[in-house]
Structures are given as C-alpha cells and as structure tokens.
Design a protein around this motif. Structure first.
Motif, PDB file in Angstrom:
ATOM      1  N   VAL A 112       0.826  -1.202   0.000  1.00  0.00           N
ATOM      2  CA  VAL A 112       0.000   0.000   0.000  1.00  0.00           C
ATOM      3  C   VAL A 112       0.863   1.255   0.000  1.00  0.00           C
ATOM      4  CG1 VAL A 112      -1.866  -1.196   1.180  1.00  0.00           C
ATOM      5  CG2 VAL A 112      -0.237   0.162   2.509  1.00  0.00           C
ATOM      6  N   LYS A 113       2.175   1.071  -0.058  1.00  0.00           N
ATOM      7  CA  LYS A 113       3.108   2.200  -0.133  1.00  0.00           C
ATOM      8  C   LYS A 113       3.816   2.167  -1.479  1.00  0.00           C
ATOM      9  CE  LYS A 113       3.914   2.114   4.866  1.00  0.00           C
ATOM     10  NZ  LYS A 113       4.917   1.913   5.948  1.00  0.00           N
ATOM     11  N   CYS A 117       6.729  -0.428  -3.329  1.00  0.00           N
ATOM     12  CA  CYS A 117       6.508  -1.145  -4.590  1.00  0.00           C
ATOM     13  C   CYS A 117       7.629  -0.838  -5.584  1.00  0.00           C
ATOM     14  CB  CYS A 117       5.150  -0.759  -5.182  1.00  0.00           C
ATOM     15  SG  CYS A 117       3.746  -1.260  -4.164  1.00  0.00           S
ATOM     16  N   ARG A 118       8.029   0.411  -5.647  1.00  0.00           N
ATOM     17  CA  ARG A 118       9.146   0.768  -6.539  1.00  0.00           C
ATOM     18  C   ARG A 118      10.421   0.049  -6.122  1.00  0.00           C
ATOM     19  NH1 ARG A 118       8.128   4.366 -10.233  1.00  0.00           N
ATOM     20  NH2 ARG A 118       6.347   5.778 -10.013  1.00  0.00           N
ATOM     21  N   SER A 153     -12.333   5.480  10.616  1.00  0.00           N
ATOM     22  CA  SER A 153     -10.919   5.458  10.248  1.00  0.00           C
ATOM     23  C   SER A 153     -10.489   4.085   9.745  1.00  0.00           C
ATOM     24  CB  SER A 153     -10.055   5.866  11.446  1.00  0.00           C
ATOM     25  OG  SER A 153     -10.170   4.908  12.491  1.00  0.00           O
ATOM     26  N   ALA A 154     -11.290   3.064  10.038  1.00  0.00           N
ATOM     27  CA  ALA A 154     -10.967   1.719   9.551  1.00  0.00           C
ATOM     28  C   ALA A 154     -11.317   1.543   8.083  1.00  0.00           C
ATOM     29  CB  ALA A 154     -11.709   0.679  10.383  1.00  0.00           C
ATOM     30  N   PHE A 155     -12.212   2.376   7.562  1.00  0.00           N
ATOM     31  CA  PHE A 155     -12.685   2.184   6.194  1.00  0.00           C
ATOM     32  C   PHE A 155     -11.582   2.326   5.148  1.00  0.00           C
ATOM     33  CE2 PHE A 155     -17.140   3.806   7.603  1.00  0.00           C
ATOM     34  CZ  PHE A 155     -17.291   2.674   8.391  1.00  0.00           C
ATOM     35  N   PRO A 156     -10.752   3.377   5.209  1.00  0.00           N
ATOM     36  CA  PRO A 156      -9.683   3.490   4.206  1.00  0.00           C
ATOM     37  C   PRO A 156      -8.719   2.316   4.217  1.00  0.00           C
ATOM     38  CG  PRO A 156      -9.973   5.567   5.370  1.00  0.00           C
ATOM     39  CD  PRO A 156     -10.771   4.539   6.099  1.00  0.00           C
ATOM     40  N   MET A 157      -8.562   1.671   5.375  1.00  0.00           N
ATOM     41  CA  MET A 157      -7.666   0.520   5.462  1.00  0.00           C
ATOM     42  C   MET A 157      -8.124  -0.602   4.526  1.00  0.00           C
ATOM     43  SD  MET A 157      -6.716  -1.650   8.877  1.00  0.00           S
ATOM     44  CE  MET A 157      -6.570  -0.138   9.809  1.00  0.00           C
ATOM     45  N   LEU A 158      -9.436  -0.824   4.500  1.00  0.00           N
ATOM     46  CA  LEU A 158      -9.980  -1.860   3.629  1.00  0.00           C
ATOM     47  C   LEU A 158      -9.757  -1.526   2.167  1.00  0.00           C
ATOM     48  CD1 LEU A 158     -13.219  -2.443   5.679  1.00  0.00           C
ATOM     49  CD2 LEU A 158     -11.587  -4.241   5.118  1.00  0.00           C
ATOM     50  N   MET A 159      -9.944  -0.256   1.808  1.00  0.00           N
ATOM     51  CA  MET A 159      -9.712   0.150   0.426  1.00  0.00           C
ATOM     52  C   MET A 159      -8.224   0.107   0.087  1.00  0.00           C
ATOM     53  SD  MET A 159     -10.986   1.008  -2.436  1.00  0.00           S
ATOM     54  CE  MET A 159     -12.699   1.411  -2.063  1.00  0.00           C
ATOM     55  N   TRP A 164      -5.674  -0.249  -3.540  1.00  0.00           N
ATOM     56  CA  TRP A 164      -4.354   0.351  -3.800  1.00  0.00           C
ATOM     57  C   TRP A 164      -3.230  -0.659  -3.637  1.00  0.00           C
ATOM     58  CZ3 TRP A 164      -4.883   4.396  -6.501  1.00  0.00           C
ATOM     59  CH2 TRP A 164      -5.933   5.289  -6.282  1.00  0.00           C
ATOM     60  N   GLY A 165      -3.423  -1.670  -2.809  1.00  0.00           N
ATOM     61  CA  GLY A 165      -2.422  -2.716  -2.664  1.00  0.00           C
ATOM     62  C   GLY A 165      -2.237  -3.553  -3.913  1.00  0.00           C
TER      63      GLY A 165
END
Length: 354
Positions: A112-113, A117-118, A153-159, A164-165
């Motif tokens: 997710v970062k 990934c790079r 605040s937990a919602f973005p973690m799931l996305m 994004w992961g």
C-alpha cells in the motif's frame, strides 16, 4: 425526441431481457464447446512456457499467495516473493526451491506504499533484468455490518489493502511488463458482484478492483495480459475463527494475505490460477457454479434479496466480527453493540463497547 427515447427504452426493457435469455440458452452449448477446445489446445502447447521467466508475487507469506508461489515453482519459474515481513518468506522460499524454482528472491515490503513497490520492482529488475508475471494476492476482508462500525478510520484501510495494494504494484511494474509482453494476475472475489451481507466495504473494494482491471485490459490492448481470478468461499483460516495480532505492525486485523492456508480448495484454486495465467486466460473462477447467481442478479434480483432475507431470519440475529476474530457481538439478545477500532499502540486490539 426525449419522449421517443423514453418509448424506445420502455419497449427494450420488456424485449431485451427475455430475448437475451433465449439467445444465451441456444448459444451456451456452442460456447462451452469452444472454451473446452481452447483449454485443451493451450494446455498442450503453452503450459511450459513459464520456465525461467520471472514472477513477482505479492502477499506471498501464506494463504493463496503461498500456494501460487509453489505452483509457479513447479513450473521452474524464477520467483520474487513479497510480504510485509520476511520471516515466513524464508521458509516458503526454501520450499519453492525444493519444488523447482531456479532462483527465489524475498522482499519485505508493504504494497500500500508506492515507494515500497518501486523498491521491490527495481530490485527485481536489478537481479533478473525483467518481470514476466505480476501476481497480486493482497486482500483484507471483514464480517461486520456497516452500521456496527463506529470508527470510520478503519474504512480506508480496507480500500488500501484491497484496491491500492493491487494498483501500486501494477503501476510500477507496468513498463517492464510491456517490455516482456507479460501478464498481471488479480485476486478478486465473487463479492465484487454478489451482494453478501456483512461484507459491504470488502465488496465495494473488490468491485472497484475488478472494474479497474477490466478497464486497464482495454487500455493495454493486449500488450500486457490480465487474468482476473474470482473465488468464492474457499476455506482459508479466515473462515476458521482464528485471530492473530502482528507484533509491531500497523494493522489492527490479520490480513488474508498473511493467513496460513493449506486446505485442498486453496491449493486447487492456486493451480487453476497459475494454469490460467500461463495459458493467457482472461478469467478463472472457482467454484464456477457461483456464476448462476449472476443470472439471478441481472434478471431476477428479487430472488437474491429473498434468499438473503430467509438466511438472515433463520439465524435469528446478526453475529458480526472483524476478519477471523470469531467474536460475536453478543451471545444472547441484548442492545446492539458496536465495534471500535482502538488507535494503534504497542498492543493493538479490537474492543467491543456498549
């Protein structure tokens, strides 16, 4: 003009659905025969072309990612195994070498970062000089009802994990996949179109993921292949009521990508994914009978609604939990409780509050 269009749409609303069902009924045998012939052809001529190629697998520390790594190892592919911690990756890499992988590179990274990934894609290019397959298996589910979560605040973690992961590794690896005319493999789920109660945010994230890759498929125009693997309930530890917190990690829940899974359905699904990716298939589904629900969703959505209502009423009450906790909101009827995700500390936890 608008009245004419409204009239046309009204007529088509009545004609198109039944006509489509009739066409599907007549074309289904022919389509099945063609698909079977394609599978036989590609199985005989293309299954061994992954020998010596470079495969990057995210979320490879256990679960479906681990099993996919073993299947690619049996095909003699070079592997790059990625997960947030490398302790388990060391053992998996040794197993992969014993199964036939010529070279295995392990990388600790968080997908997710973008910078992580790079780093692992650049390291792959530095060591092997190419990327042929990128296999994204990261996934984080939940089994709570939306109204029961009182900490948004937990919602973005799931996305982040489910969308994004997958997108960040794809974004970074895409130029190299173009050079090798490689392939992206996506770990989707039937919830991306089948509305299962208690999985609203997970379903939304998976729907976004599938739509992203379906659109990307058109943009790439065949220069990079995309295989979307859709699974139903395949029985990982996610379904066994197990819950583990990660020491020093910033996650409150145990991700599906970090769960151990050695059940036969998981192994079978991994074999199907790798075979489909090597053949160049656009989609692979397990189990395939889930597709029948798609017909109900399109042509008779009330059937699904009545089915879920019947299932929920037979349970008597809602029992919700975060991934793998197996902790119901209440054992006996009582006022509704809500989940609170406690801010990260040295001992992360999930609390139930009145």
């Amino acid at each position: 003009m608008m009245m004419m269009m409204d009239s046309i749409n009204s007529v088509l609303n009545w004609i198109v659905p039944p006509a489509s069902l009739v066409m599907l009924a007549f074309s289904w045998p022919a389509l099945t025969f063609i698909n079977t012939c394609e599978k036989i052809y590609y199985s005989n001529f293309f299954l061994h072309h992954i020998h010596g190629k470079v495969v990057v697998i995210t979320g490879a520390s256990s679960g479906i990612g681990q099993q996919i790594a073993y299947e690619y190892a049996k095909k003699k592919a070079n592997l790059v195994l990625v997960a947030r911690r490398d302790q388990r990756l060391r053992g998996i890499s040794e197993n992969a070498r014993r199964l036939g992988a010529p070279n295995v590179l392990i990388m600790a990274a968080d997908v997710v970062k973008e910078e992580d990934c790079r780093r692992f894609i650049n390291e792959t290019i530095s060591v092997f000089g190419r990327v042929d397959h990128l296999v994204n298996t990261t996934s984080l589910g939940h089994t709570f009802y939306f109204e029961e979560a009182n900490d948004a605040s937990a919602f973005p973690m799931l996305m982040d994990i489910n969308f994004w992961g997958n997108v960040y590794p794809t974004y970074v690896a895409l130029p190299y996949l173009r050079q090798s005319r490689g392939r992206i493999v996506v770990n989707a789920a039937v919830e991306n179109w089948l509305p299962l109660p208690g999985m609203s945010l997970y379903s939304a994230a998976k729907a976004a993921l599938v739509n992203f890759y379906e659109t990307l498929r058109f943009e790439l125009n065949g220069e990079v292949g995309i295989t979307i693997a859709t699974h139903g309930w395949i029985g990982t530890e996610m379904t066994h009521g197990k819950f583990m917190l990660e020491e020093g990690a910033e996650m409150q829940w145990k991700e599906e990508r970090e769960l151990q899974a050695s059940d036969t359905p998981v192994e079978e699904f991994a074999k199907l994914i790798v075979s489909a990716a090597i053949r160049g298939s656009a989609n692979v589904k397990f189990p395939s009978w889930y597709d029948v629900f798609l017909l109900y969703k399109v042509f008779a959505p009330d059937v699904l609604k009545w089915t879920f209502r019947l299932l929920l009423s037979s349970q008597g009450m809602k029992t919700s939990s975060f991934v793998g906790t197996g902790r119901p909101l209440s054992e006996t009827p009582s006022p509704p409780r809500r989940h609170t995700v406690v801010p990260y500390s040295s001992v992360p936890r999930i609390q139930l509050v009145e």
